[in-house]
Design a protein around this motif. Structure first.
Motif, PDB file in Angstrom:
ATOM      1  N   VAL A  29       0.809  -1.223   0.000  1.00 32.35           N
ATOM      2  CA  VAL A  29       0.000   0.000   0.000  1.00 32.35           C
ATOM      3  C   VAL A  29       0.843   1.275   0.000  1.00 32.35           C
ATOM      4  CG1 VAL A  29      -2.040  -1.080   0.985  1.00 32.35           C
ATOM      5  CG2 VAL A  29      -0.313  -0.108   2.521  1.00 32.35           C
ATOM      6  N   VAL A  56      -7.855   3.884  -2.098  1.00 31.60           N
ATOM      7  CA  VAL A  56      -8.761   2.947  -1.404  1.00 31.60           C
ATOM      8  C   VAL A  56      -9.648   2.250  -2.443  1.00 31.60           C
ATOM      9  CG1 VAL A  56     -10.723   2.835   0.202  1.00 31.60           C
ATOM     10  CG2 VAL A  56      -8.745   4.301   0.719  1.00 31.60           C
ATOM     11  N   VAL A  59      -7.761  -0.457  -4.384  1.00 31.31           N
ATOM     12  CA  VAL A  59      -7.574  -1.698  -3.615  1.00 31.31           C
ATOM     13  C   VAL A  59      -8.889  -2.463  -3.556  1.00 31.31           C
ATOM     14  CG1 VAL A  59      -6.987  -2.658  -1.340  1.00 31.31           C
ATOM     15  CG2 VAL A  59      -5.649  -0.760  -2.282  1.00 31.31           C
ATOM     16  N   ASP A  60      -9.977  -1.732  -3.358  1.00 31.70           N
ATOM     17  CA  ASP A  60     -11.288  -2.388  -3.296  1.00 31.70           C
ATOM     18  C   ASP A  60     -11.571  -3.124  -4.612  1.00 31.70           C
ATOM     19  OD1 ASP A  60     -13.820  -3.067  -2.361  1.00 31.70           O
ATOM     20  OD2 ASP A  60     -14.723  -1.257  -3.221  1.00 31.70           O
ATOM     21  N   GLU A  86      -5.016   5.367   5.255  1.00 27.81           N
ATOM     22  CA  GLU A  86      -6.246   4.723   4.772  1.00 27.81           C
ATOM     23  C   GLU A  86      -6.234   3.207   4.931  1.00 27.81           C
ATOM     24  OE1 GLU A  86      -4.080   6.393   2.894  1.00 27.81           O
ATOM     25  OE2 GLU A  86      -5.046   8.000   1.762  1.00 27.81           O
ATOM     26  N   MET A  90      -9.037   0.275   3.692  1.00 28.95           N
ATOM     27  CA  MET A  90      -8.722  -0.744   2.673  1.00 28.95           C
ATOM     28  C   MET A  90      -9.011  -2.134   3.228  1.00 28.95           C
ATOM     29  SD  MET A  90      -5.064   0.725   1.397  1.00 28.95           S
ATOM     30  CE  MET A  90      -4.907   2.139   0.301  1.00 28.95           C
ATOM     31  N   ASN A  93     -12.820  -2.893   3.630  1.00 29.66           N
ATOM     32  CA  ASN A  93     -13.439  -3.239   2.333  1.00 29.66           C
ATOM     33  C   ASN A  93     -13.080  -4.667   1.940  1.00 29.66           C
ATOM     34  OD1 ASN A  93     -14.527  -0.706   2.060  1.00 29.66           O
ATOM     35  ND2 ASN A  93     -12.874   0.076   0.770  1.00 29.66           N
TER      36      ASN A  93
END
Ligand code: SAM
Length: 336
Positions: A29, A56, A59-60, A86, A90, A93
């Motif tokens: 990340v 974010v 990554v989702d 964040e 992450m 989610n």
């Protein structure tokens, strides 16, 4: 408008050309780190996040696309993942994504006490904490000035929080921390910790001769430990796990050896990586990456990412480049 692809068109497992099933995601990340371990080649943490770093939303989408292909475990790493504010979002989610069963982090532990509540709320199941030595002088040398007390405190906290199994990652490097191997192994006697000695990979672009002299095979670390504690008992493990696991008789924890150089385990590799600059990388020890930026920014990111994942799996090498060579990226920028 529903942008989810029709699941009937998606294979329900990601299988590479060699029949390996890809199940595990490693998501880096950030390339930044607050330690300066020479074997990893860190970028300074005082810099802001680089332009184009994973969002974010990225990554989702990546986790959802992966889960549709049957991947079920997501590990967040870096750089130092806890530098990324964040991270809990992450993780939350990912934890809410159908099919994802395991959310883990690999961390140097420095920010774990400060951030553990938000990580647990986000669904953290497991933590690997890196610790190369217990002696403060050796630890500071290995990490570029780190304070070992902070990391030992993070490890105790992970145990208190029952984040079992708590795994400790130690890279064994001749001339840096080889004199701490016994002390590190002893940790597994005293506490239910799973100490894993990792062979030093040439992922920092150090001078080749320097690397060769510093490389310490796992078999040598094991022999040192057996000389001190007697023959280690074998602990049966999942064959896809990179570690060969043993126990000191009567210990609460275990000792693992991850020997990517002397005993490569590519045949059982189940991993796919996403770097912080949105590249999909199928093999830690091979420079080949696919740029997923266009897929992330497209109208149908999940569909686009599925295509990138299928291609990355198709191109996944049978074996990584284990011999020392100059790499396009160092470990900190790939995500260990
Ligand atoms: N900052 C976090 C940490 O310290 O755990 C996560 C990132 S770090 C790159 C992940 C793992 O990679 C650490 O356990 C680290 O010791 C290991 N590592 C870094 N460089 C390595 C190398 N050249 N060979 C073997 N392992 C390495």
């Amino acid at each position: 408008m529903n942008l989810e692809p029709s699941t009937s068109l998606i294979p329900n497992a990601l299988i590479d050309r060699f029949g390996r099933i890809i199940r595990d995601l490693r998501i880096s990340v950030t390339p930044r780190c607050n330690y300066h371990c020479t074997y990893c080649d860190p970028l300074g943490h005082t810099h802001p996040e680089p332009a184009g770093v994973l969002s974010v939303r990225d990554v989702d989408h990546f986790v959802r696309a992966s889960a549709l292909l049957g991947l079920d475990a997501a590990r967040f790493t870096g750089g130092e993942p806890l530098l990324r504010k964040e991270l809990p979002e992450m993780m939350a989610n990912a934890a809410a994504t159908p099919g994802i069963k395991d959310i883990a982090i690999t961390t140097n532990g420095t920010l774990f006490r400060r951030r553990h509540k938000e990580l647990l709320e986000a669904g953290l199941n497991r933590v690997n904490i890196s610790l190369d030595a217990i002696d403060q002088t050796v630890f500071a040398k290995a990490t570029g000035g780190g304070d070992v007390k902070v990391v030992l405190d993070a490890i105790d906290l992970a145990l208190e929080l029952n984040l079992h199994p708590v795994k400790i990652n130690a890279v064994s490097i001749r001339g840096i921390n080889d004199n701490e191997i016994i002390n590190m192994a002893r940790l597994s006697l005293e506490k239910p910790l799973h100490v894993r000695f990792i062979e030093y990979m040439h992922l920092n672009n150090s001078q080749l001769e320097v690397y060769k002299n510093a490389f310490l095979p796992g078999s040598e670390a094991k022999a040192m430990i057996e000389q001190e504690f007697g023959t280690l008992e074998v602990v049966p493990t999942d064959p896809s796990s990179p570690a060969r696991v043993f126990k000191i008789a009567g210990s609460q924890g275990s000792i693992g050896f991850i020997n990517p150089i002397s005993e490569p385990f590519c045949g059982a590799c189940s991993r796919m990586r996403l770097t912080a600059d949105r590249k999909v990388r199928a093999c830690l020890l091979t420079d080949r990456e696919l740029d997923a930026g266009a897929a992330f920014d497209s109208q149908n990111p999940i569909e686009g990412i599925i295509d990138v994942l299928l291609e990355a799996a198709h191109r996944k090498e049978r074996m990584g480049d284990i011999l020392p060579k100059i790499r396009e990226r160092t470990m900190v920028a790939i995500g260990g």
